[in-house]
Design a protein around this motif. Structure first.
Motif, short mmCIF file in Angstrom:
data_model
loop_
_atom_site.label_atom_id
_atom_site.label_comp_id
_atom_site.label_asym_id
_atom_site.label_seq_id
_atom_site.Cartn_x
_atom_site.Cartn_y
_atom_site.Cartn_z
N ASN A 122 0.82 -1.20 0.00
CA ASN A 122 0.00 0.00 0.00
C ASN A 122 0.86 1.26 0.00
O ASN A 122 0.58 2.22 -0.72
CB ASN A 122 -0.93 0.01 1.21
CG ASN A 122 -2.07 -0.99 1.09
OD1 ASN A 122 -2.41 -1.43 -0.01
ND2 ASN A 122 -2.64 -1.38 2.21
N GLY A 125 2.30 1.82 -3.30
CA GLY A 125 1.25 2.29 -4.21
C GLY A 125 1.02 3.78 -4.07
O GLY A 125 0.91 4.50 -5.07
N PHE A 154 0.48 0.25 -11.08
CA PHE A 154 -0.73 0.04 -10.30
C PHE A 154 -1.33 -1.35 -10.47
O PHE A 154 -1.67 -2.02 -9.48
CB PHE A 154 -1.77 1.11 -10.66
CG PHE A 154 -1.25 2.51 -10.50
CD1 PHE A 154 -0.54 2.87 -9.37
CD2 PHE A 154 -1.44 3.47 -11.48
CE1 PHE A 154 -0.03 4.16 -9.21
CE2 PHE A 154 -0.96 4.76 -11.34
CZ PHE A 154 -0.25 5.10 -10.20
N ARG A 157 0.88 -4.09 -8.85
CA ARG A 157 0.86 -4.01 -7.39
C ARG A 157 -0.48 -4.48 -6.84
O ARG A 157 -0.54 -5.14 -5.80
CB ARG A 157 1.17 -2.58 -6.95
CG ARG A 157 1.37 -2.48 -5.43
CD ARG A 157 2.00 -1.16 -5.04
NE ARG A 157 3.39 -1.10 -5.46
CZ ARG A 157 3.84 -0.34 -6.46
NH1 ARG A 157 3.01 0.41 -7.15
NH2 ARG A 157 5.11 -0.34 -6.79
N ASN A 158 -1.56 -4.14 -7.51
CA ASN A 158 -2.86 -4.64 -7.09
C ASN A 158 -2.90 -6.16 -7.14
O ASN A 158 -3.45 -6.82 -6.25
CB ASN A 158 -3.96 -4.08 -8.00
CG ASN A 158 -4.33 -2.65 -7.65
OD1 ASN A 158 -3.86 -2.10 -6.66
ND2 ASN A 158 -5.15 -2.04 -8.48
#
Length: 240
Positions: A122, A125, A154, A157-158
């Motif tokens: 997080n 991010g 993004f 990483r998600n």
């Protein structure tokens, strides 16, 4: 009960809890996937174009659910699976109360295997968002820049965050997936599905998820991480 027997019992309970966690993840994400597609169709998306997604994502997930449910001898409805996972968590927690050393080890697993990775992902991010915003303000072609950052920063990483939750859901604090966790999984799923369709069809979309980033998810991860660190310190000090 001897310490050896307690240890054996905890190992068995942890194994069962992990299997319930796998089933809970599949049941909840299958439900979210169906809801996401239904919302897209309601908003005007071509239902025919979404059939391929159902075949590649939803149907295999349904098969995994059936396999896991058969092994656990349970009806694979969300309500039943949530109830059984919560019961397994409660039973496991009661056993941990009888073994302070095991409770410390379990807390450390929660920290190192689930919440620390989530907090780190997080934080990275948010740093990536700030980096994008700084470049966008400099006038580097905001639309083109967003596409690059979405694909390279993004979305991966998600996916990494989702993978951590999938693999370590059984370590979650509480009795199941909270609303913020479910909101993140919906956000990740929606964006990944939209991006996959774009790559296959080369059409266009808004380069984002149907839902906004769930800030409450980041807050819950950080809050729980800090609480677990405090708990570990108390347990090591011999406090409850």
């Amino acid at each position: 009960m001897s310490m050896l027997l307690t240890t054996v019992l905890l190992c068995a309970q942890t194994d069962v809890l992990e299997r319930w966690g796998s089933l809970l993840y599949e049941v909840e994400t299958a439900r979210l996937a169906e809801e996401d597609v239904a919302a897209e169709v309601k908003a005007g998306a071509d239902e025919k174009a979404l059939r391929g997604f159902r075949a590649k994502d939803v149907e295999p997930r349904r098969r995994r659910i059936q396999e896991l449910a058969k092994a656990l001898e349970v009806e694979a409805t969300p309500a039943v699976v949530r109830e059984r996972f919560a019961a397994a968590k409660k039973k496991h927690a009661e056993s941990l109360e009888k073994d302070p050393a095991a409770r410390i080890r379990w807390t450390e697993r929660q920290i190192h295997e689930l919440y620390a990775p989530l907090v780190t992902l997080n934080a990275r991010g948010f740093a990536a968002v700030k980096g994008y915003q700084k470049l966008a303000e400099a006038g580097d072609g905001e639309r083109a820049l967003w596409k690059v950052w979405a694909a390279r920063e993004f979305l991966p990483r998600n996916e990494a965050t989702r993978n951590v939750i999938e693999a370590k859901l059984f370590l979650v604090e509480g009795e199941g997936l909270s609303e913020p966790f479910l909101d993140f999984l919906l956000h990740q799923h929606s964006w990944a599905r939209r991006h996959a369709r774009w790559e296959a069809e080369k059409g266009d979309y808004d380069w984002g998820s149907r839902t906004n980033w769930p800030v409450a998810f980041s807050m819950e991860c950080e809050k729980t991480y800090q609480a677990l660190l405090d708990r570990r310190a108390r347990l090591v000090a011999g406090e409850k």
